[in-house]
Design a protein around this motif. Structure first.
Motif, PDB file in Angstrom:
ATOM      1  N   GLY A 707       0.790  -1.049   0.124  1.00  0.00           N
ATOM      2  CA  GLY A 707      -0.017  -0.053   0.159  1.00  0.00           C
ATOM      3  C   GLY A 707       0.852   1.291   0.033  1.00  0.00           C
ATOM      4  N   TYR A 708       2.043   1.194   0.849  1.00  0.00           N
ATOM      5  CA  TYR A 708       2.951   2.468   0.875  1.00  0.00           C
ATOM      6  C   TYR A 708       3.327   2.636  -0.487  1.00  0.00           C
ATOM      7  CZ  TYR A 708       7.190   5.016   1.612  1.00  0.00           C
ATOM      8  OH  TYR A 708       8.154   5.964   1.663  1.00  0.00           O
ATOM      9  N   TYR A 709       3.830   1.663  -1.164  1.00  0.00           N
ATOM     10  CA  TYR A 709       4.641   1.615  -2.432  1.00  0.00           C
ATOM     11  C   TYR A 709       3.716   2.154  -3.593  1.00  0.00           C
ATOM     12  CZ  TYR A 709       8.683  -0.622  -0.513  1.00  0.00           C
ATOM     13  OH  TYR A 709       9.906  -1.017   0.097  1.00  0.00           O
ATOM     14  N   THR A 710       2.263   1.809  -3.355  1.00  0.00           N
ATOM     15  CA  THR A 710       1.391   2.263  -4.477  1.00  0.00           C
ATOM     16  C   THR A 710       0.904   3.650  -4.187  1.00  0.00           C
ATOM     17  OG1 THR A 710       0.467  -0.218  -4.451  1.00  0.00           O
ATOM     18  CG2 THR A 710      -0.975   1.604  -5.464  1.00  0.00           C
ATOM     19  N   LEU A 711       0.849   4.075  -2.986  1.00  0.00           N
ATOM     20  CA  LEU A 711       0.479   5.392  -2.863  1.00  0.00           C
ATOM     21  C   LEU A 711       1.700   6.235  -3.389  1.00  0.00           C
ATOM     22  CD1 LEU A 711      -1.322   7.380  -1.331  1.00  0.00           C
ATOM     23  CD2 LEU A 711      -0.176   7.063   0.711  1.00  0.00           C
ATOM     24  N   LEU A 712       3.028   5.902  -3.027  1.00  0.00           N
ATOM     25  CA  LEU A 712       3.967   6.757  -3.371  1.00  0.00           C
ATOM     26  C   LEU A 712       4.079   6.966  -5.004  1.00  0.00           C
ATOM     27  CD1 LEU A 712       6.472   8.348  -2.407  1.00  0.00           C
ATOM     28  CD2 LEU A 712       7.894   6.232  -2.205  1.00  0.00           C
ATOM     29  N   SER A 713       3.805   5.744  -5.500  1.00  0.00           N
ATOM     30  CA  SER A 713       3.979   5.748  -7.093  1.00  0.00           C
ATOM     31  C   SER A 713       2.832   6.553  -7.625  1.00  0.00           C
ATOM     32  CB  SER A 713       3.887   4.215  -7.668  1.00  0.00           C
ATOM     33  OG  SER A 713       3.986   4.148  -8.992  1.00  0.00           O
ATOM     34  N   ASN A 714       1.568   6.529  -7.101  1.00  0.00           N
ATOM     35  CA  ASN A 714       0.520   7.132  -7.705  1.00  0.00           C
ATOM     36  C   ASN A 714       0.607   8.811  -7.291  1.00  0.00           C
ATOM     37  OD1 ASN A 714      -0.668   4.974  -8.370  1.00  0.00           O
ATOM     38  ND2 ASN A 714      -1.954   4.653  -6.595  1.00  0.00           N
ATOM     39  N   ILE A 715       1.373   9.182  -6.204  1.00  0.00           N
ATOM     40  CA  ILE A 715       1.638  10.706  -6.082  1.00  0.00           C
ATOM     41  C   ILE A 715       2.633  11.282  -7.073  1.00  0.00           C
ATOM     42  CG2 ILE A 715       2.659  11.938  -4.363  1.00  0.00           C
ATOM     43  CD1 ILE A 715       1.404  10.759  -2.161  1.00  0.00           C
ATOM     44  N   TYR A 716       3.780  10.247  -7.292  1.00  0.00           N
ATOM     45  CA  TYR A 716       4.633  10.744  -8.267  1.00  0.00           C
ATOM     46  C   TYR A 716       4.012  10.970  -9.628  1.00  0.00           C
ATOM     47  CZ  TYR A 716       8.592  10.191  -5.250  1.00  0.00           C
ATOM     48  OH  TYR A 716       9.657  10.040  -3.911  1.00  0.00           O
ATOM     49  N   ALA A 717       3.275   9.871 -10.012  1.00  0.00           N
ATOM     50  CA  ALA A 717       2.486   9.870 -11.471  1.00  0.00           C
ATOM     51  C   ALA A 717       1.492  10.867 -11.484  1.00  0.00           C
ATOM     52  CB  ALA A 717       1.696   8.704 -11.348  1.00  0.00           C
ATOM     53  N   ARG A 726       7.903   5.054 -11.804  1.00  0.00           N
ATOM     54  CA  ARG A 726       8.208   3.807 -12.718  1.00  0.00           C
ATOM     55  C   ARG A 726       9.257   3.152 -11.645  1.00  0.00           C
ATOM     56  NH1 ARG A 726       7.649   6.476 -17.643  1.00  0.00           N
ATOM     57  NH2 ARG A 726       9.888   7.010 -17.251  1.00  0.00           N
ATOM     58  N   LYS A 727      10.002   3.812 -10.921  1.00  0.00           N
ATOM     59  CA  LYS A 727      11.257   3.329 -10.076  1.00  0.00           C
ATOM     60  C   LYS A 727      10.413   2.705  -8.981  1.00  0.00           C
ATOM     61  CE  LYS A 727      15.148   5.301  -7.666  1.00  0.00           C
ATOM     62  NZ  LYS A 727      16.235   6.266  -7.358  1.00  0.00           N
ATOM     63  N   VAL A 728       9.514   3.509  -8.316  1.00  0.00           N
ATOM     64  CA  VAL A 728       8.891   2.771  -7.250  1.00  0.00           C
ATOM     65  C   VAL A 728       8.431   1.512  -7.749  1.00  0.00           C
ATOM     66  CG1 VAL A 728       7.149   3.028  -5.454  1.00  0.00           C
ATOM     67  CG2 VAL A 728       8.676   4.851  -6.023  1.00  0.00           C
ATOM     68  N   ARG A 729       7.758   1.345  -8.625  1.00  0.00           N
ATOM     69  CA  ARG A 729       7.065   0.127  -9.305  1.00  0.00           C
ATOM     70  C   ARG A 729       8.163  -0.934  -9.541  1.00  0.00           C
ATOM     71  NH1 ARG A 729       1.219  -0.209  -8.714  1.00  0.00           N
ATOM     72  NH2 ARG A 729       0.745   1.863  -8.865  1.00  0.00           N
ATOM     73  N   SER A 730       9.073  -0.592 -10.141  1.00  0.00           N
ATOM     74  CA  SER A 730      10.269  -1.636 -10.425  1.00  0.00           C
ATOM     75  C   SER A 730      10.881  -2.197  -8.959  1.00  0.00           C
ATOM     76  CB  SER A 730      11.525  -0.807 -11.057  1.00  0.00           C
ATOM     77  OG  SER A 730      10.891  -0.296 -12.293  1.00  0.00           O
ATOM     78  N   LYS A 731      10.804  -1.224  -7.760  1.00  0.00           N
ATOM     79  CA  LYS A 731      11.278  -1.466  -6.571  1.00  0.00           C
ATOM     80  C   LYS A 731      10.350  -2.676  -6.173  1.00  0.00           C
ATOM     81  CE  LYS A 731      12.866   0.263  -2.225  1.00  0.00           C
ATOM     82  NZ  LYS A 731      13.031   1.464  -1.119  1.00  0.00           N
ATOM     83  N   MET A 732       9.216  -2.574  -6.293  1.00  0.00           N
ATOM     84  CA  MET A 732       8.035  -3.419  -5.848  1.00  0.00           C
ATOM     85  C   MET A 732       8.302  -4.764  -6.444  1.00  0.00           C
ATOM     86  SD  MET A 732       4.612  -1.236  -5.461  1.00  0.00           S
ATOM     87  CE  MET A 732       3.474  -2.823  -5.315  1.00  0.00           C
TER      88      MET A 732
END
Length: 814
Positions: A707-717, A726-732
């Motif tokens: 949930g944390y990574y999804t939220l952070l990725s969405n905020i960057y987007a 994309r970097k956060v998604r790749s980390k996931m």
């Protein structure tokens, strides 16, 4: 050679026996079979294992009888593994084949080592060799299976015995009584009497123990009456058992009366009375009896000192307990005794003198498994899980074979520590030994459940043929704790509809499962069954009912259960505060918190978590700050969940700077829940500049919270920073994490169904749309905001915001 036989009988100590041995060597008679056998047997009886081995291996061609004596020598020295190894080593030779007198010793060794697999192999060879009708071997098999808790196997052996003597009956009765089935033991006793076999004092010892475990005074008086009628009242051991029997039945006065009427009070008699006082919680009286025993100049033994140490342990008398320890040393009692050593460890552990416990274990623990068990159990019970696991590993490294107690305690520590690898190693050892003890199996199920491997726990559960209520409860609880609540309720239903025994723990786990699902109708049904089944409703069940009704939306019934509770713990008050909070009734939650404090109930961490959550639901910032700051007034240090709650409250209210200030003031490591709460607030209120300032901190977070990574990725987007998104998604993806899909739960005709996003099951969608259409009609009839409803319906937000619904075929909402 027959002239030397009286000399062997006169050798009461090692020195004359050694002299006789030397004389036989000089005269050349040491090679005589009879002389060698007598030497071997004499050395064995004196515990001289090394001398016994020398005699055996010095003889040119030892016969099978000598081999049997050597095995007994190992057995008398409790070297069970060596007995088994010796048996395996010689089993291939013609010398040891078809020697029936070997099997009882090997069976006792297998039992002592806890090696059930070996015991079964010996049983198979007994049958193959044609000795299955030997009543001595049969009695040894009864003992082996009884000590291994395999009552069904013991009963099969007993039923197959052609000749059943008094020893065989005594063995099977003892098997049942010692394995917690005193009723079955008494049933076997009645069968024995009906066969015309007169019981002796040994069997009556087991019967007295069975009566004590059942706690039935009428049966106890019957046994006592039989002892008097058959003129057995002079048997000291039987009198001691009768004293203990009466005390365990709750009639200490009868035990005292029997004790007072005894003319000759032996050490065992005094010990039984001291033990009886302990069993009834009269620890000061127990110490007083020990003082009287000393005044009567009756010498205590190790068992007496164990009882006195227990009294000191329960009273917390460190000084007196040390005096008892000194008395033990002065009387030169062996602290390595199988029970005395563990009693000393228990005493010092209860007084938290851990260093003394470890010194004692170092001195006496080389051959005493029970001493290791006590310290491992203490570590596990007090939450010192790493210490318990290390101690278990050291025990294993010393070559000591753990028993069911060692295994269960170590598995419990492993479960609490979440060390699945260590737990699997223990499981492998259990499987290798063929250890089928229920206590160990249940511990393994609990360990796998607590570590999140519920499927492995269920595999163990499914293979257990005779499932006790503890086994069922363990599996239901495991499912419920891991959020697999539908399966938990299915097991509960299986128990109920098969008329299996159900107790308070079963109901408690089922209520928690209903709470997880929001399954109100099932929860009401279980509540009804608790009332009509006569199960004693306790504080835990009442608190669970409060939690269940509140989470299922029935706040009024939750309040009713809470008000009807005869006593309320801090957990009960906290549950009701949480109930008001999730229903948005902050005023009621605050009022209840105040009432709780005025009732002299000190709030704990959970209470404050719940009141902060209530403030969060009501968006009440000032009250939230006030309660957060007041935690120190009650001696409570805020944990990570409290910080996450206050940060979330401030962030949602728009006080981003205040939330960030609290984060920077934290002494605890900042995890994803804290940053996630702040990020969500920034997203809601458009404070994207702060995210840029804390960019480095956000990138250093490592968590398995998708949930944390999804939220952070969405905020960057949303901010147009696609590279970082994309970097956060790749980390996931690199961590093997996937976003957990959301799901909803629907109740149709009192049955629970789950569905997730994109689920287009034909029957499912039909029921859902039928419900929605009827709900829209109902809303129009009641004058509700249909446009608002339609907006939710059209965007699918309705099912995202609410997780549980109750549907009926007539489409009315429960």
């Amino acid at each position: 050679m027959t002239l030397y036989m009286p000399l062997f009988r006169s050798c009461s100590s090692l020195r004359p026996l050694t002299q006789l041995h030397a004389h036989l060597v000089v005269t050349g008679l040491h090679n005589d079979p009879l002389a060698s056998t007598k030497l071997l047997e004499s050395y064995a009886q004196m515990g001289c294992l090394q001398s016994s081995r020398l005699v055996f291996y010095a003889y040119p061609s030892p016969d099978s009888f000598m081999f049997g004596v050597l095995i007994k020598c190992y057995l008398w020295n409790h070297l069970f593994d060596q007995v088994v190894s010796l048996y395996h080593h010689h089993m291939g030779s013609q010398l040891t084949q078809n020697c029936s007198f070997l099997y009882p010793s090997v069976l006792r060794a297998a039992s002592g080592a806890g090696d059930l697999v070996m015991g079964r192999k010996v049983h198979g060879r007994v049958v193959k060799s044609g000795f299955s009708t030997d009543h001595v071997i049969g009695t040894s098999l009864l003992g082996m299976y009884g000590e291994s808790c395999c009552l069904n196997d013991a009963r099969k052996v007993f039923d197959g015995m052609v000749e059943r003597d008094l020893v065989s009956w005594s063995s099977i009765i003892s098997c049942y009584v010692e394995n917690g089935q005193p009723g079955e033991g008494l049933g076997m006793f009645r069968w024995m009497v009906s066969e015309g076999i007169r019981p002796d004092s040994v069997i009556l010892l087991s019967i007295a123990e069975a009566c004590a475990k059942i706690g039935c005074l009428r049966l106890a008086e019957s046994v006592h009456g039989y002892v008097i009628r058959k003129d057995m009242a002079g048997d000291a051991s039987l009198n001691n058992s009768l004293i203990v029997m009466y005390s365990q039945c709750g009639y200490l006065c009868r035990a005292e009366g029997l004790f007072e009427n005894l003319i000759d009070r032996s050490t065992a008699c005094w010990t039984s009375m001291i033990s009886s006082y302990n069993q009834n919680g009269c620890f000061e009286e127990a110490i007083g009896a020990f003082i009287q025993m000393q005044e009567s100049e009756v010498e205590p033994n190790a068992v007496t000192m164990i009882s006195v140490l227990y009294s000191c342990t329960r009273l917390g008398l460190l000084k007196e307990g040390k005096s008892v320890h000194c008395f033990i040393l002065r009387k030169e009692m062996d602290a390595a005794d199988l029970d005395l050593g563990p009693a000393l460890i228990d005493f010092y552990a209860a007084c938290w003198k851990i260093s003394i416990c470890e010194k004692l274990l170092h001195l006496i623990g080389n051959s005493n498994v029970v001493s290791w068990n006590r310290l491992i159990s203490f570590y596990a019970r007090e939450g010192l899980n790493e210490e318990a696991m290390v101690l278990f590993a050291h025990m294993f490294a010393k070559g000591l074979m753990p028993d069911s107690f060692s295994l269960a305690s170590s598995i419990s520590a492993t479960a609490s520590a979440g060390s699945i690898q260590f737990g699997q190693q223990i499981h492998g050892h259990v499987m290798k030994r063929g250890f089928m003890d229920e206590f160990v199996q249940n511990s393994l199920m609990d360990m796998y459940s607590k570590c999140g491997f519920v499927d492995l726990a269920y595999t163990i559960f499914d293979k257990i043929m005779q499932k006790s209520i503890v086994t069922w409860n363990c599996m239901i609880c495991g499912f419920s704790q891991n959020g697999i609540s539908v399966e938990a309720l299915n097991l509960f239903d299986e128990m109920y509809f098969n008329s299996l025994e159900i107790n308070e723990v079963t109901f408690l786990s089922a209520i928690q499962a209903c709470s997880n699902l929001g399954y109100l109708e099932k929860g009401k049904w279980i509540h009804h069954k608790i009332i009509v089944s006569g199960v004693q409703k306790d504080l835990y069940i009442d608190t669970a009912l409060v939690d269940m009704y509140s989470k299922c939306g029935d706040l009024q019934t939750a309040q009713g259960v809470f008000d009807s509770m005869p006593e309320k713990s801090v957990v009960s008050w906290s549950a009701m505060i949480a109930a008001y909070g999730i229903h948005g009734q902050l005023t009621a939650a605050i009022s209840l918190f105040t009432e709780m404090v005025e009732s002299d109930i000190k709030p704990n961490e959970v209470t404050f978590m719940n009141i902060l959550s209530a403030c969060r639901h009501a968006r009440s910032v000032e009250e939230g700050k006030s309660y957060f700051n007041s935690m120190k007034d009650y001696g409570i240090v805020p944990n990570i969940e409290h910080f996450a709650s206050i940060v979330d409250l401030l962030s949602r209210a728009g006080d981003i700077n205040g939330a960030y200030t609290i984060i920077k003031s934290m002494c605890l490591p900042i995890d994803s829940s804290i940053w996630g709460a702040l990020l969500n607030g920034c997203r809601i209120h458009g404070k994207m500049d702060l995210i840029k300032n804390i960019y480095k901190e956000l990138g250093e977070i490592n968590t398995d919270d998708t949930g944390y990574y999804t939220l952070l990725s969405n905020i960057y987007a949303e901010g147009g920073n696609w590279y970082e998104s994309r970097k956060v998604r790749s980390k996931m993806e690199g961590m093997g994490l996937k976003k957990v899909p959301g799901c909803s739960t629907i109740e149709i005709d009192r049955k629970i169904y789950r569905f997730g996003a994109g689920d287009t099951s034909e029957w499912l969608m039909k029921e859902i749309y039928m419900f929605l259409e009827n709900f829209q009609s109902l809303a129009q009839e009641q004058g509700c905001d249909v446009e608002f409803y339609s907006a939710m319906y059209g965007t699918g937000m309705f099912f995202e915001d609410y997780s549980v619904y109750s549907l009926q075929k007539d489409s009315h909402v429960m």
